[in-house]
Design a protein around this motif. Structure first.
Motif, mmCIF file in Angstrom:
data_model
loop_
_atom_site.group_PDB
_atom_site.id
_atom_site.type_symbol
_atom_site.label_atom_id
_atom_site.label_comp_id
_atom_site.label_asym_id
_atom_site.label_seq_id
_atom_site.Cartn_x
_atom_site.Cartn_y
_atom_site.Cartn_z
ATOM 1 N N ASP A 50 -2.190 2.754 1.361
ATOM 2 C CA ASP A 50 -1.496 1.898 0.436
ATOM 3 C C ASP A 50 -0.241 2.226 0.344
ATOM 4 O O ASP A 50 0.235 3.477 -0.148
ATOM 5 N N ASP A 51 0.634 1.456 1.205
ATOM 6 C CA ASP A 51 2.221 1.856 1.208
ATOM 7 C C ASP A 51 2.950 1.606 -0.103
ATOM 8 O O ASP A 51 3.952 2.107 -0.219
ATOM 9 N N PHE A 65 -2.116 8.029 9.218
ATOM 10 C CA PHE A 65 -2.908 7.150 8.740
ATOM 11 C C PHE A 65 -3.169 5.766 9.178
ATOM 12 O O PHE A 65 -1.821 5.545 9.423
ATOM 13 N N PHE A 66 -4.111 5.158 9.638
ATOM 14 C CA PHE A 66 -4.110 4.144 10.467
ATOM 15 C C PHE A 66 -5.138 3.177 9.738
ATOM 16 O O PHE A 66 -5.856 3.365 9.157
ATOM 17 N N TYR A 92 -0.720 2.051 9.219
ATOM 18 C CA TYR A 92 -1.020 1.591 7.857
ATOM 19 C C TYR A 92 0.290 0.753 7.252
ATOM 20 O O TYR A 92 0.048 -0.124 6.737
ATOM 21 N N ASN A 93 1.526 1.054 7.892
ATOM 22 C CA ASN A 93 2.587 0.251 7.026
ATOM 23 C C ASN A 93 3.091 -0.506 8.299
ATOM 24 O O ASN A 93 4.422 -0.893 8.029
ATOM 25 N N ASP A 94 2.538 -0.999 9.173
ATOM 26 C CA ASP A 94 3.198 -2.041 10.168
ATOM 27 C C ASP A 94 2.693 -3.278 9.486
ATOM 28 O O ASP A 94 1.876 -4.093 9.582
ATOM 29 N N ARG A 95 3.938 -3.899 8.844
ATOM 30 C CA ARG A 95 3.812 -5.000 8.553
ATOM 31 C C ARG A 95 3.460 -6.280 9.135
ATOM 32 O O ARG A 95 2.508 -7.107 9.028
ATOM 33 N N ALA A 96 3.869 -6.459 10.160
ATOM 34 C CA ALA A 96 3.868 -7.216 11.298
ATOM 35 C C ALA A 96 2.302 -7.542 11.572
ATOM 36 O O ALA A 96 1.633 -8.394 11.767
#
Length: 134
Positions: A50-51, A65-66, A92-96
């Motif tokens: 949860d970014d 984390f992924f 986990y934080n790769d918005r695209a």
């Protein structure tokens, strides 16, 4: 009469071949399960991915984390469970990547989330995906 029989048989074979080709396309769009896990594919609490809470990537020391996904993943794998081999992952934080699978661009994704028709949408083609080592 034999020419009519040959014509009908040819037509049937063409229709059957077209039907078989259409069935091949079904593999492009399947359901996929999503889990928050470490680099080894071990399921962790979904809060680590949860970014919005700034927990991901720093919750357990410096472990990244992924979000892992696969059409073979089913809901219900508990924290500590190692995901079945053959899955892919992205940060986990790769918005695209999140959006390419129909997931929210930010925030928590519940472990075991299932999205329909995601395989073949291009998310796995990203350089950030990786097969599980088991």
């Amino acid at each position: 009469m034999s020419s009519r029989s040959v014509s009908l048989t040819s037509t049937f074979l063409l229709l059957a071949a077209g039907g078989a080709a259409a069935c091949d396309n079904d593999d492009d769009y399947q359901d996929a399960g999503f889990y928050c896990a470490d680099a080894n594919g071990t399921v962790v609490d979904e809060d680590y991915c949860d970014d919005d809470n700034n927990n991901g990537g720093s919750g357990l020391g410096a472990l990244p984390f992924f979000i892992w996904y696969s059409s073979a993943y089913r809901p219900g794998y508990p924290v500590g469970y190692t995901l079945p081999a053959g899955g892919n992952k992205f940060a986990y934080n790769d918005r695209a990547a999140r959006q390419s699978f129909g997931l929210p661009a930010t925030g928590k994704i519940g472990n075991g989330t299932v999205k329909t028709s995601v395989v073949g949408k291009g998310g796995a083609a990203r350089g950030s995906s990786k097969s599980s080592g088991g």
